[in-house]
Motif scaffolding. Structure first.
Motif, short mmCIF file in Angstrom:
data_model
loop_
_atom_site.label_atom_id
_atom_site.label_comp_id
_atom_site.label_asym_id
_atom_site.label_seq_id
_atom_site.Cartn_x
_atom_site.Cartn_y
_atom_site.Cartn_z
N VAL A 50 106.23 7.61 80.69
CA VAL A 50 107.88 6.61 79.92
C VAL A 50 107.96 4.76 80.04
CG1 VAL A 50 110.86 6.59 79.57
CG2 VAL A 50 109.28 9.01 80.33
N GLU A 51 107.84 4.26 81.19
CA GLU A 51 107.69 3.02 81.09
C GLU A 51 106.68 2.58 80.00
OE1 GLU A 51 107.74 -0.84 83.57
OE2 GLU A 51 107.93 1.27 84.58
N ALA A 52 105.58 2.84 79.80
CA ALA A 52 104.54 2.64 79.23
C ALA A 52 104.48 2.88 77.53
CB ALA A 52 103.12 3.63 79.36
N PHE A 53 105.44 4.58 77.15
CA PHE A 53 104.97 5.29 76.02
C PHE A 53 106.70 5.17 75.46
CE2 PHE A 53 100.66 6.07 78.10
CZ PHE A 53 100.35 5.58 77.13
N GLY A 54 107.33 5.30 76.10
CA GLY A 54 108.49 5.13 75.32
C GLY A 54 109.42 6.36 75.62
N ASP A 55 110.70 6.53 75.19
CA ASP A 55 111.40 7.92 76.02
C ASP A 55 110.77 9.08 74.09
OD1 ASP A 55 112.98 6.75 77.42
OD2 ASP A 55 114.93 6.36 76.42
N SER A 56 110.43 7.94 73.66
CA SER A 56 110.17 9.42 72.66
C SER A 56 108.67 10.30 72.96
CB SER A 56 108.73 9.00 71.17
OG SER A 56 107.66 7.97 71.44
N VAL A 57 108.37 10.01 73.70
CA VAL A 57 107.77 11.17 75.05
C VAL A 57 108.01 12.04 75.64
CG1 VAL A 57 105.45 9.98 74.46
CG2 VAL A 57 106.90 9.87 76.25
N LEU A 58 109.40 12.22 74.99
CA LEU A 58 109.88 13.59 76.62
C LEU A 58 110.96 14.21 75.82
CD1 LEU A 58 111.84 10.70 78.56
CD2 LEU A 58 110.08 12.31 79.61
N THR A 59 111.08 15.26 76.43
CA THR A 59 111.74 16.45 74.88
C THR A 59 113.24 16.52 75.20
OG1 THR A 59 111.65 18.05 76.88
CG2 THR A 59 109.99 17.93 75.54
N ALA A 60 114.17 16.85 74.37
CA ALA A 60 115.81 16.89 75.33
C ALA A 60 116.23 17.09 76.18
CB ALA A 60 116.07 17.87 74.35
N ASP A 61 115.41 18.29 76.99
CA ASP A 61 115.64 18.63 78.57
C ASP A 61 115.19 17.62 79.60
OD1 ASP A 61 113.39 19.42 78.79
OD2 ASP A 61 113.61 21.24 79.35
N GLY A 62 114.09 16.37 78.66
CA GLY A 62 113.97 15.11 80.02
C GLY A 62 112.09 15.24 80.36
N HIS A 63 111.55 16.67 79.79
CA HIS A 63 109.68 16.81 80.27
C HIS A 63 109.67 16.14 79.49
CE1 HIS A 63 111.85 20.58 82.16
NE2 HIS A 63 111.33 20.50 82.76
N LEU A 64 108.54 15.99 80.07
CA LEU A 64 107.26 15.43 79.48
C LEU A 64 107.05 15.95 78.14
CD1 LEU A 64 104.77 12.39 79.30
CD2 LEU A 64 103.62 14.57 79.95
N ASP A 65 106.84 15.58 76.95
CA ASP A 65 106.50 16.11 75.15
C ASP A 65 104.47 15.97 74.72
OD1 ASP A 65 105.84 17.08 72.98
OD2 ASP A 65 108.20 16.03 72.19
N ARG A 66 103.94 16.81 75.38
CA ARG A 66 102.94 16.68 75.60
C ARG A 66 102.11 16.74 74.44
NH1 ARG A 66 101.49 17.41 80.44
NH2 ARG A 66 102.38 18.33 82.12
N PRO A 67 103.27 17.01 73.34
CA PRO A 67 101.98 17.01 71.99
C PRO A 67 102.57 15.59 71.58
CG PRO A 67 103.20 19.12 72.28
CD PRO A 67 103.33 18.57 73.44
N ALA A 68 103.57 15.28 71.71
CA ALA A 68 103.60 13.93 71.15
C ALA A 68 103.18 12.69 71.97
CB ALA A 68 105.43 13.51 70.91
N LEU A 69 103.20 12.93 72.81
CA LEU A 69 102.02 11.83 74.10
C LEU A 69 100.54 11.73 73.93
CD1 LEU A 69 102.01 10.24 75.93
CD2 LEU A 69 101.44 11.53 77.24
N GLY A 70 99.71 13.29 73.55
CA GLY A 70 99.04 13.56 72.86
C GLY A 70 98.52 13.38 71.20
#
Length: 204
Positions: A50-70
């Protein structure tokens, strides 16, 4: 202990080979599964991502949003390197823990998608490569995983070439054909691994 590296391009069928080897008695250390564990909510790994890529790679419940990061990292080699620099050391440390717990007589199969890319072949007593033609990989990714052709080609391009993977192979499993042609090959590889382990080809 016999330490085996197992790799293959995306869509080549490595996960099925890993499953079959586990059924024969291998201790499978799955780098992909560990990579998911080390970025679960509350982990230092997720905080670093999250520090490297920002909150946009998180889902609403705080998990990693893999499609967004991918979508970010597979479109930009520099971003992919940033992600790998975070995740790979964590995966390596956890993999070493699981290997150490396996026991001296175990055949430990490290299921590592990026083995060739990261120059990891020397870490293992031998390397098994699951091989499929790029056209086969593309067809599987679009038909079985629902990727667009563009997405599939981007994922494939982010990995080593087929030639680079085969260059580090000790044993090759050809998975260009139907599933029923795979199991006899995996059984033969398992027989080879057990023979090498019995002959003391592994390390203690």
């Amino acid at each position: 202990m016999l330490k085996v590296g197992l790799t293959g391009g995306i869509g080549a069928g490595k996960s099925e080979v890993s499953r079959l080897l586990a059924g024969y008695g291998a201790v499978v250390v799955d780098a992909d599964r560990i990579a998911r564990e080390v970025v679960e909510p509350g982990t230092p790994g997720l905080a670093a991502v999250v520090e490297a890529f920002g909150d946009s790679v998180l889902t609403a419940d705080g998990h990693l949003d893999r499609p967004a990061l991918g979508a970010v990292v597979f479109a930009d080699p520099a971003e992919l390197r940033t992600l790998n620099a975070i995740v790979h050391p964590l995966v390596g440390a956890r993999s070493a823990e699981l290997e150490a717990a396996a026991g001296a007589d175990a055949i430990v199969v490290h299921d590592v998608p990026l083995l060739a890319e990261n120059g990891l072949a020397p870490l293992y007593d031998l390397v098994v490569v699951v091989d499929a033609a790029p056209a086969t990989q593309l067809a599987r990714l679009t038909a079985l995983r629902g990727m667009t052709e563009e997405e599939a080609r981007a994922r494939m391009a982010a990995q080593a070439t087929r030639e680079d993977r085969l260059a580090v192979a000790t044993l090759v499993i050809d998975n260009d054909g139907p599933l029923e042609a795979l199991e006899p090959q995996v059984r033969k590889v398992w027989e080879e691994l057990t023979a090498r382990a019995g002959a003391g080809a592994g390390t203690q």
